[in-house]
Design an enzyme around this catalytic site. Structure first.
Site, PDB file in Angstrom:
ATOM      1  N   THR A 119       0.794  -1.271   0.026  1.00 43.31           N
ATOM      2  CA  THR A 119       0.104  -0.096   0.048  1.00 43.31           C
ATOM      3  C   THR A 119       0.773   1.279  -0.028  1.00 43.31           C
ATOM      4  OG1 THR A 119      -0.212  -0.097   2.469  1.00 43.31           O
ATOM      5  CG2 THR A 119      -2.044  -0.810   1.123  1.00 43.31           C
TER       6      THR A 119
ATOM      7  N   PHE B 119      -6.636  -5.420  -0.724  1.00 43.84           N
ATOM      8  CA  PHE B 119      -8.168  -5.979  -1.040  1.00 43.84           C
ATOM      9  C   PHE B 119      -8.929  -6.081   0.143  1.00 43.84           C
ATOM     10  CE2 PHE B 119      -5.860  -6.734  -4.925  1.00 43.84           C
ATOM     11  CZ  PHE B 119      -6.829  -7.166  -5.921  1.00 43.84           C
ATOM     12  N   ARG B 120      -8.285  -6.635   1.175  1.00 42.79           N
ATOM     13  CA  ARG B 120      -9.134  -6.831   2.425  1.00 42.79           C
ATOM     14  C   ARG B 120      -9.298  -5.869   3.365  1.00 42.79           C
ATOM     15  NH1 ARG B 120      -6.254 -11.584   0.935  1.00 42.79           N
ATOM     16  NH2 ARG B 120      -7.352 -13.344   0.569  1.00 42.79           N
TER      17      ARG B 120
ATOM     18  N   ILE C  32       1.311 -10.089  -4.672  1.00 41.34           N
ATOM     19  CA  ILE C  32       1.168 -10.384  -6.140  1.00 41.34           C
ATOM     20  C   ILE C  32       2.001  -9.403  -7.234  1.00 41.34           C
ATOM     21  CG2 ILE C  32      -0.770 -12.040  -5.844  1.00 41.34           C
ATOM     22  CD1 ILE C  32      -2.401  -9.671  -7.375  1.00 41.34           C
TER      23      ILE C  32
ATOM     24  N   HIS D 164       0.925 -16.234  -3.242  1.00 44.52           N
ATOM     25  CA  HIS D 164      -0.547 -15.892  -3.871  1.00 44.52           C
ATOM     26  C   HIS D 164      -0.187 -15.801  -5.374  1.00 44.52           C
ATOM     27  CE1 HIS D 164      -2.649 -14.601  -0.008  1.00 44.52           C
ATOM     28  NE2 HIS D 164      -2.278 -15.711   0.110  1.00 44.52           N
TER      29      HIS D 164
ATOM     30  N   CYS E 201      -2.580 -25.997 -20.954  1.00 44.59           N
ATOM     31  CA  CYS E 201      -1.171 -26.650 -21.349  1.00 44.59           C
ATOM     32  C   CYS E 201      -0.263 -26.108 -20.509  1.00 44.59           C
ATOM     33  CB  CYS E 201      -0.911 -26.398 -22.755  1.00 44.59           C
ATOM     34  SG  CYS E 201      -0.674 -24.873 -23.059  1.00 44.59           S
TER      35      CYS E 201
ATOM     36  N   SER F 230      -1.737  -8.607   8.170  1.00 42.98           N
ATOM     37  CA  SER F 230      -2.493  -8.500   9.541  1.00 42.98           C
ATOM     38  C   SER F 230      -2.835  -9.909   9.889  1.00 42.98           C
ATOM     39  CB  SER F 230      -3.755  -8.005   9.251  1.00 42.98           C
ATOM     40  OG  SER F 230      -4.321  -8.263   7.867  1.00 42.98           O
TER      41      SER F 230
ATOM     42  N   ASN G  80       3.428  -3.824  11.744  1.00 44.05           N
ATOM     43  CA  ASN G  80       2.242  -3.579  11.138  1.00 44.05           C
ATOM     44  C   ASN G  80       1.424  -2.086  11.567  1.00 44.05           C
ATOM     45  OD1 ASN G  80       0.307  -4.838   8.837  1.00 44.05           O
ATOM     46  ND2 ASN G  80      -1.081  -5.166  10.776  1.00 44.05           N
TER      47      ASN G  80
HETATM   48 ZN    ZN Z   1      -2.328 -23.894 -23.696  1.00 44.05          ZN
END
Ligand code: ZN
Length: 254
Positions: free
Chosen positions: A27, A34-35, A104, A122, A133, A197, A221
């Site tokens: 952040t 997100f949460r 991420i 994540h 594939c 958190s 935190n």
């Molecule tokens: Zn593929």
């Protein structure tokens, strides 16, 4: 001795330092959480973006890609912040075993920490996987197609469904990374949490694994976490300033 000094001392004494990072870390680079209250899931209905809905219909995939593209814009612009830089500095000082992250955005790698030392629990938004594939595509390449009007990208090799290499609600945690993280947590002698958190599995589990195996625990935190009582040191502050001060001190004393 204050908490910053005590944390620096613990890092200097540690033989194996594992750093665990969560949304609070990013952040400060301008990436939405997100949460948390006001976060992405308070504006969007998370049940619309589960893995099951993604698999179930072309419409679900189209909705997912539109949503995901908006957060991708944020991610491309984001740069490592002083907190990321401080952890990268620990690595340069030879004091970092690895980083385990819930994020991420791959900002740890972009701050200079080698790929092999970052465990992404994540996944990463920087790659797109074909679910049929397994072919991987750089995210930029797929975003170009979306910009060009494609609503739901398909794999060039097999025509399969593709999804960013992140873990969605309802999607299994990556086995290899989860196991690796647990092993690292168990083997370290200092576990430092920065900006998590610690409420979501398996994040919540990691500090406990470290503690049960004799490690010391530092939690930085902004707000209290459910594991603060297990910690040897807790710092409730912004991650960047706190980590920078700690690492400055580590450098000065090294
Ligand atoms: Zn593929």
């Amino acid at each position: 001795m204050n908490e910053i000094e005590a944390a620096a001392d613990m890092i200097i004494q540690a033989k194996r330092l594992v750093v665990f990072t969560g949304a609070g870390m990013s952040t400060e680079s301008g990436i939405s959480d997100f949460r948390s209250p006001g976060g992405v899931w308070s504006r969007f209905d998370s049940s619309e973006f589960t893995f099951q809905k993604f698999l179930a219909s072309e419409e679900g995939r189209e909705r997912y890609w539109a949503f995901s593209s908006s957060s991708w814009g944020e991610m491309v612009k984001a740069k490592p912040n002083p907190g990321h830089d401080a952890i990268a500095e620990l690595d340069r000082l030879g004091r970092l075993d690895c980083v385990i992250t819930q994020n991420i955005d791959s900002l740890h790698q972009r701050s200079g920490i080698p790929e092999a030392k970052v465990i992404e629990l994540h996944g990463t938004a920087w790659w797109v996987n074909c679910l049929e594939c397994g072919q991987r595509y750089p995210r930029e390449q797929i975003q170009e197609r979306l910009k060009g009007g494609v609503k739901v990208p398909r794999c060039d090799s097999c025509g399969g469904i593709m999804k960013p290499a992140t873990i969605s609600f309802g999607q299994a945690m990556p086995e290899r990374e989860t196991r690796q993280a647990e092993t690292k947590a168990a083997a370290c002698d200092l576990f430092l949490v920065a900006g998590s958190s610690l409420v979501v599995y398996p994040a919540a589990q990691m500090p406990l694994i470290a503690k049960e195996n004799g490690a010391r625990l530092i939690i930085i935190n902004l707000t209290p976490t459910p594991h603060d009582s297990h910690a040897d040191i807790t710092i409730h502050d912004k991650i960047g300033p706190a980590l920078s001060q700690i690492v400055e001190r580590v450098k000065a004393l090294s």
